[in-house]
Enzyme design. Sequence first.
Site, PDB file in Angstrom:
ATOM      1  N   PRO A 126      93.668  64.702   7.924  1.00  0.00           N
ATOM      2  CG  PRO A 126      91.142  64.708   7.904  1.00  0.00           C
ATOM      3  CD  PRO A 126      91.923  63.287   7.747  1.00  0.00           C
ATOM      4  N   PRO A 127      93.696  67.271  10.680  1.00  0.00           N
ATOM      5  CG  PRO A 127      94.497  69.194  11.081  1.00  0.00           C
ATOM      6  CD  PRO A 127      93.463  67.862  10.305  1.00  0.00           C
ATOM      7  N   GLY A 128      94.448  65.511  14.284  1.00  0.00           N
ATOM      8  CA  GLY A 128      93.738  64.674  15.451  1.00  0.00           C
ATOM      9  C   GLY A 128      93.521  63.470  14.791  1.00  0.00           C
ATOM     10  CB  THR A 129      92.746  61.510  12.025  1.00  0.00           C
ATOM     11  OG1 THR A 129      93.926  61.781  11.285  1.00  0.00           O
ATOM     12  CG2 THR A 129      91.392  62.615  11.350  1.00  0.00           C
ATOM     13  N   GLY A 130      95.309  61.300  14.622  1.00  0.00           N
ATOM     14  CA  GLY A 130      95.865  59.550  15.806  1.00  0.00           C
ATOM     15  C   GLY A 130      97.177  59.400  14.751  1.00  0.00           C
ATOM     16  CE  LYS A 131      98.113  63.185  10.375  1.00  0.00           C
ATOM     17  NZ  LYS A 131      96.575  63.813  10.788  1.00  0.00           N
TER      18      LYS A 131
ATOM     19  CG  HIS B 243      73.758  76.360   5.417  1.00  0.00           C
ATOM     20  ND1 HIS B 243      74.452  77.992   3.991  1.00  0.00           N
ATOM     21  CD2 HIS B 243      75.284  75.713   5.213  1.00  0.00           C
ATOM     22  CE1 HIS B 243      74.999  77.319   4.310  1.00  0.00           C
ATOM     23  NE2 HIS B 243      76.083  75.966   4.281  1.00  0.00           N
ATOM     24  CD  GLU B 244      75.612  72.326   7.585  1.00  0.00           C
ATOM     25  OE1 GLU B 244      76.416  71.918   6.717  1.00  0.00           O
ATOM     26  OE2 GLU B 244      76.220  73.285   7.796  1.00  0.00           O
TER      27      GLU B 244
END
Length: 665
Positions: A278-283, A489-490
């Site tokens: 996912p975006p922002g995970t530190g790649k 819902h969650e």
Amino acid sequence: MSSGFTTKLHGPTVMDSGLDAAVRDETPDDPAEAAAFELLRRALDAAPQQKEMLAANEPMAVIVEVPAAEWVDLISIVWGELVWPDLIRGATGDALKRSFGWEPFEGSCWVAYSRDGTEQHHRPDVGNEGVSAILGAGCSVVGFSQSPERHLPRALIQVAEIRVVVPQMNREALTMVVGMLTGCRPSVEIPDRLHSLITIEALRLAWRPDRNADAYAARLLRLLERKANLRPQLTLDQMHGMDEAVAWGTALARDLAEFRRGCLPWSTVDRGALLFGPPGTGKTTFARALAGTCGVPLICGSLYQWQAAGHLGDMLKAMRATFNEARAMAPSILFIDEIDSFGDRASFMHEYRDYSTQVVNGFLEELDGVGGREGVVVVGACNTPDRMDPAILRSGRLDRAILVPRPNQEALERILRHHLGGDLPNVDLAAAALLALGGTGADCERWVRCARRHARHSSRAMTGDDLLEEIRGTRHARSTEEVYRYAIHEAGHALVLAVERPGALVIASIRETGDAQGGVVSDRRHRGLMTRKEIAGELRMLLGGRAAEEVVFGDVSAGAGGSADSDLARATALAVSALHAYGLDDGEDGLLWRGMPTPDALAAMLTARPDLGRRITAMLATAYAEAKDLITIRRKDLDAVAQLLIDRETVGGREIDALVSDMRI
């Protein structure tokens, strides 16, 4: 040809320390030219037999391998002055148009191919007829390149009698260069670890007309130290929540260290890896930390960056320049962001197909490690590898694909502590990390930065509450009824997951994040094989939120639908994939692969195929009914999970699993 190796470029240099300098006519003014002279002299002295062959008056084919691309032109100039000073350099090999019977300029006896890979014609299949023409005319041909097999004509590689390998700059060579420039041996020593950073630019930037040996060496030392400090300082031990990537990077660092010491051949070192998640995970941060741990330079590039250079030719030239920079600084890490933007050649159907195919082909040519990428580890990053050309992931290019997941609670706590530095040393971050579940390393950096700013603007020290407020984010006023519906819902999603796949639930949350009012996060590693049973369970989980709303309230909201990331869209895409791509269709289409559906094409696909739409509707209706039945039976569990969410906003998966298990007993 001349029988000696004196040069007419410059002449005798008087060195008060008695260094055995080459004979030169006058003190040189260009430190880079002096360095090229010294490096080439050392290469020739190291191979006396080749040196003797070069002194013979016979046409010959020679390859000169230089330490980096920037030395190609300078070494080729110095070659004529040092090796064959009495002979005229003829035409450039790449300028020859006649296939045979070429007539050299009057008095010329050698022709050069100087190729650093920056031009499209710098490849083995270009210039071969010129090699035969030069030799057939009784002239010598010399190819200069940092990667001869990659850039020089194939015919020259095959016919070459001599291969001269020019060494990299070292302590002794640099001392000689400073001696040639100033006439003195410098007392200022440059550490061995910095010699690999010496470039033509650095040699020239440090030069002054004062010709003071120590002053020049001191200026060069300062330049190199600053350059060394630009190398990434982040290390892998500071990366949390990406265990697989860190393990790979740590092993690579050991191998690169052995490779640099000459104890390990490049063929045994991993050539690269693909990081996805996912975006922002530190790649991107991981790439910096990898370079920092390996102690090597980090060079960055991307398709968008290269395309900004202009049309196809300019774009490919910019791409080659980035790879050449990485080769020149090898061993190095070359990081390519958004690598999935190259696409898959098999799926190119648009009007720019030829252009896109050439771009991918050019990238594969640079990426291929055969004879041309020694010491360069390529790390690519993307959110999902599904759109990538499979050839990019072939062994020898990017050797493996590594998932970089969203960090768990423990990792988030360490990431927050890292970004906090010396702030909040005595504050327990467990509550903040729990609330942050579902966030990324980039989110952690933003939360800490914003918490500091809020405290600063309030003219006080930061507190743990500042951090918690930032993690909670901007919250709109929600009525009790709205909060309850979100929680139900969650809780529906979480309950189905906890019952059917214990251990897979990471968190459930009703915390507002952007346009979302909550969500659940599951661990993909707990997902089994994509069987019909597994897909049916995934559909029940995706539709569990809507089912819970209907069970509790008797009606439903639009919360399950909306964008391509919504529950209903994901469930529809999964069902279509099962029939279209996974070979799980028992219907009229049978065993047939029709391709993975994309969000853009999904609606059109179902519109064009009403029969497919009816079957997908039936699959979703079955899964929805089963989810409702499960939730009806486990209504007490649903209410308990929902109350936890109302009380705490975010709840860890282990706690929900334990709650559901206890209530089952």
